[in-house]
Design a protein around this motif. Structure first.
Motif, PDB file in Angstrom:
ATOM      1  N   VAL A  63      46.921  43.919  55.400  1.00 47.53           N
ATOM      2  CA  VAL A  63      47.417  45.276  55.214  1.00 47.53           C
ATOM      3  C   VAL A  63      48.920  45.315  55.477  1.00 47.53           C
ATOM      4  O   VAL A  63      49.373  44.796  56.490  1.00 47.53           O
ATOM      5  CB  VAL A  63      46.689  46.241  56.184  1.00 47.53           C
ATOM      6  CG1 VAL A  63      47.173  47.665  56.013  1.00 47.53           C
ATOM      7  CG2 VAL A  63      45.179  46.149  55.974  1.00 47.53           C
ATOM      8  N   PHE A  76      43.145  42.080  58.249  1.00 47.80           N
ATOM      9  CA  PHE A  76      42.031  43.003  58.467  1.00 47.80           C
ATOM     10  C   PHE A  76      40.746  42.250  58.153  1.00 47.80           C
ATOM     11  O   PHE A  76      40.569  41.754  57.040  1.00 47.80           O
ATOM     12  CB  PHE A  76      42.147  44.247  57.573  1.00 47.80           C
ATOM     13  CG  PHE A  76      40.992  45.192  57.732  1.00 47.80           C
ATOM     14  CD1 PHE A  76      40.869  45.966  58.873  1.00 47.80           C
ATOM     15  CD2 PHE A  76      40.016  45.285  56.754  1.00 47.80           C
ATOM     16  CE1 PHE A  76      39.787  46.831  59.031  1.00 47.80           C
ATOM     17  CE2 PHE A  76      38.937  46.138  56.897  1.00 47.80           C
ATOM     18  CZ  PHE A  76      38.823  46.916  58.048  1.00 47.80           C
ATOM     19  N   LEU A  83      37.952  48.922  55.041  1.00 45.25           N
ATOM     20  CA  LEU A  83      39.288  49.343  55.458  1.00 45.25           C
ATOM     21  C   LEU A  83      39.438  50.858  55.302  1.00 45.25           C
ATOM     22  O   LEU A  83      39.908  51.542  56.215  1.00 45.25           O
ATOM     23  CB  LEU A  83      40.354  48.622  54.632  1.00 45.25           C
ATOM     24  CG  LEU A  83      41.794  49.027  54.912  1.00 45.25           C
ATOM     25  CD1 LEU A  83      42.261  48.465  56.244  1.00 45.25           C
ATOM     26  CD2 LEU A  83      42.707  48.561  53.797  1.00 45.25           C
ATOM     27  N   ILE A  84      39.014  51.372  54.166  1.00 44.67           N
ATOM     28  CA  ILE A  84      39.096  52.818  53.902  1.00 44.67           C
ATOM     29  C   ILE A  84      38.274  53.576  54.938  1.00 44.67           C
ATOM     30  O   ILE A  84      38.739  54.561  55.522  1.00 44.67           O
ATOM     31  CB  ILE A  84      38.623  53.139  52.468  1.00 44.67           C
ATOM     32  CG1 ILE A  84      39.601  52.538  51.456  1.00 44.67           C
ATOM     33  CG2 ILE A  84      38.468  54.639  52.254  1.00 44.67           C
ATOM     34  CD1 ILE A  84      39.083  52.500  50.025  1.00 44.67           C
ATOM     35  N   LYS A  86      37.419  52.640  57.968  1.00 44.59           N
ATOM     36  CA  LYS A  86      38.050  52.515  59.289  1.00 44.59           C
ATOM     37  C   LYS A  86      39.186  53.526  59.433  1.00 44.59           C
ATOM     38  O   LYS A  86      39.275  54.245  60.430  1.00 44.59           O
ATOM     39  CB  LYS A  86      38.572  51.103  59.517  1.00 44.59           C
ATOM     40  CG  LYS A  86      39.268  50.916  60.864  1.00 44.59           C
ATOM     41  CD  LYS A  86      39.856  49.515  60.979  1.00 44.59           C
ATOM     42  CE  LYS A  86      40.474  49.243  62.319  1.00 44.59           C
ATOM     43  NZ  LYS A  86      41.586  50.074  62.686  1.00 44.59           N
ATOM     44  N   TYR A  87      40.060  53.576  58.449  1.00 47.89           N
ATOM     45  CA  TYR A  87      41.194  54.503  58.529  1.00 47.89           C
ATOM     46  C   TYR A  87      40.711  55.944  58.571  1.00 47.89           C
ATOM     47  O   TYR A  87      41.216  56.745  59.364  1.00 47.89           O
ATOM     48  CB  TYR A  87      42.154  54.286  57.355  1.00 47.89           C
ATOM     49  CG  TYR A  87      43.194  53.237  57.633  1.00 47.89           C
ATOM     50  CD1 TYR A  87      44.495  53.593  57.967  1.00 47.89           C
ATOM     51  CD2 TYR A  87      42.896  51.885  57.583  1.00 47.89           C
ATOM     52  CE1 TYR A  87      45.472  52.637  58.233  1.00 47.89           C
ATOM     53  CE2 TYR A  87      43.852  50.917  57.843  1.00 47.89           C
ATOM     54  CZ  TYR A  87      45.125  51.294  58.170  1.00 47.89           C
ATOM     55  OH  TYR A  87      46.077  50.345  58.442  1.00 47.89           O
ATOM     56  N   LYS A  88      39.750  56.288  57.733  1.00 49.51           N
ATOM     57  CA  LYS A  88      39.251  57.668  57.698  1.00 49.51           C
ATOM     58  C   LYS A  88      38.572  58.040  59.004  1.00 49.51           C
ATOM     59  O   LYS A  88      38.711  59.161  59.480  1.00 49.51           O
ATOM     60  CB  LYS A  88      38.341  57.873  56.492  1.00 49.51           C
ATOM     61  CG  LYS A  88      39.130  57.890  55.195  1.00 49.51           C
ATOM     62  CD  LYS A  88      38.309  58.295  54.007  1.00 49.51           C
ATOM     63  CE  LYS A  88      39.222  58.371  52.798  1.00 49.51           C
ATOM     64  NZ  LYS A  88      38.542  58.726  51.581  1.00 49.51           N
ATOM     65  N   GLU A  90      39.382  57.071  61.857  1.00 47.07           N
ATOM     66  CA  GLU A  90      40.461  57.265  62.831  1.00 47.07           C
ATOM     67  C   GLU A  90      41.346  58.455  62.472  1.00 47.07           C
ATOM     68  O   GLU A  90      42.341  58.727  63.149  1.00 47.07           O
ATOM     69  CB  GLU A  90      41.322  55.997  62.918  1.00 47.07           C
ATOM     70  CG  GLU A  90      40.577  54.798  63.467  1.00 47.07           C
ATOM     71  CD  GLU A  90      41.382  53.504  63.384  1.00 47.07           C
ATOM     72  OE1 GLU A  90      42.492  53.503  62.783  1.00 47.07           O
ATOM     73  OE2 GLU A  90      40.903  52.492  63.915  1.00 47.07           O
ATOM     74  N   LYS A  92      43.214  58.730  59.803  1.00 44.43           N
ATOM     75  CA  LYS A  92      44.463  58.258  59.202  1.00 44.43           C
ATOM     76  C   LYS A  92      44.288  58.079  57.701  1.00 44.43           C
ATOM     77  O   LYS A  92      43.184  57.846  57.227  1.00 44.43           O
ATOM     78  CB  LYS A  92      44.860  56.906  59.790  1.00 44.43           C
ATOM     79  CG  LYS A  92      45.138  56.897  61.264  1.00 44.43           C
ATOM     80  CD  LYS A  92      45.459  55.475  61.695  1.00 44.43           C
ATOM     81  CE  LYS A  92      45.607  55.315  63.177  1.00 44.43           C
ATOM     82  NZ  LYS A  92      45.803  53.913  63.560  1.00 44.43           N
ATOM     83  N   GLU A  93      45.405  58.151  56.992  1.00 45.43           N
ATOM     84  CA  GLU A  93      45.405  57.844  55.557  1.00 45.43           C
ATOM     85  C   GLU A  93      45.400  56.322  55.403  1.00 45.43           C
ATOM     86  O   GLU A  93      46.233  55.648  56.014  1.00 45.43           O
ATOM     87  CB  GLU A  93      46.656  58.407  54.884  1.00 45.43           C
ATOM     88  CG  GLU A  93      46.595  59.882  54.596  1.00 45.43           C
ATOM     89  CD  GLU A  93      45.672  60.206  53.442  1.00 45.43           C
ATOM     90  OE1 GLU A  93      45.561  59.406  52.498  1.00 45.43           O
ATOM     91  OE2 GLU A  93      45.048  61.276  53.497  1.00 45.43           O
ATOM     92  N   PRO A  94      44.498  55.790  54.601  1.00 47.00           N
ATOM     93  CA  PRO A  94      44.534  54.336  54.382  1.00 47.00           C
ATOM     94  C   PRO A  94      45.769  53.955  53.571  1.00 47.00           C
ATOM     95  O   PRO A  94      46.330  54.784  52.856  1.00 47.00           O
ATOM     96  CB  PRO A  94      43.248  54.053  53.599  1.00 47.00           C
ATOM     97  CG  PRO A  94      42.777  55.356  53.094  1.00 47.00           C
ATOM     98  CD  PRO A  94      43.396  56.426  53.910  1.00 47.00           C
ATOM     99  N   PRO A  95      46.215  52.713  53.692  1.00 43.26           N
ATOM    100  CA  PRO A  95      47.366  52.286  52.878  1.00 43.26           C
ATOM    101  C   PRO A  95      46.988  52.357  51.405  1.00 43.26           C
ATOM    102  O   PRO A  95      45.811  52.312  51.055  1.00 43.26           O
ATOM    103  CB  PRO A  95      47.591  50.844  53.328  1.00 43.26           C
ATOM    104  CG  PRO A  95      46.297  50.406  53.895  1.00 43.26           C
ATOM    105  CD  PRO A  95      45.633  51.616  54.454  1.00 43.26           C
TER     106      PRO A  95
END
Length: 174
Positions: A63, A76, A83-84, A86-88, A90, A92-95
């Protein structure tokens, strides 16, 4: 003495083409312009890579992470879908993109090159020589063949597009 050296040693205020003061001694551009130039170069490199859709990527990922003026890649241990998620989870916006990871086998220590480099680095007294060089190379080569270390490396030929709309918008920005 060069003009740049005179400017640095005399603490003369210098300004970038954009009008901002240059605060780093060895640069000819301000921080804002350096970041802009690095981002432009990154976009040019990304344009040349094969694009893979997130749903088609089942490999582990690297990432992109901004570090000063550079973009590093953090490993990662999961695929794009994970990954998507995990970010959601938390908040957060995924990269909008990532790099696929390649699984590679460690080839061991390049002992001949290590020895040659070390010998080139030091100043040998005339008549001095390395004793047992060939035996050491043979031993380390056999030891290397026994190693079973697997590691991940960033695939520099592809990018995984996680959010196509955001990626396209970012790429279009000047």
């Amino acid at each position: 003495m060069t003009l740049m050296h005179q400017l640095i040693t005399n603490n003369i205020q210098r300004y970038c083409a954009c009008g901002e003061e240059i605060k780093t001694k060895k640069s000819t551009h301000c921080v804002k312009c350096l970041k802009k130039q690095n981002e432009k170069e990154l976009k040019e490199r990304l344009k040349k890579l094969e694009q893979v859709k997130a749903e088609d990527c089942l490999t582990k990922l690297f990432v992109p992470v901004l570090a000063g003026f550079s973009v590093l890649a953090k490993f990662f241990d999961g695929n794009a879908k994970q990954l998507i998620e995990k970010y959601k989870s938390e908040g957060k916006e995924p990269p909008w993109y990532a790099y696929p990871a390649l699984e590679k086998r460690w080839e061991g220590l390049p002992i001949a090159e290590i020895l040659d480099c070390e010998i080139d680095f030091i100043r040998l007294k005339p008549g001095s020589k390395v004793i047992g060089r060939e035996e050491l190379i043979k031993f380390v080569t056999e030891w290397n063949q026994q190693q079973k270390i697997i590691y991940y490396a960033k695939d520099r030929t592809k990018i995984v597009i996680i959010d196509q709309a955001r990626f396209d918008q970012w790429m279009a920005e000047e």
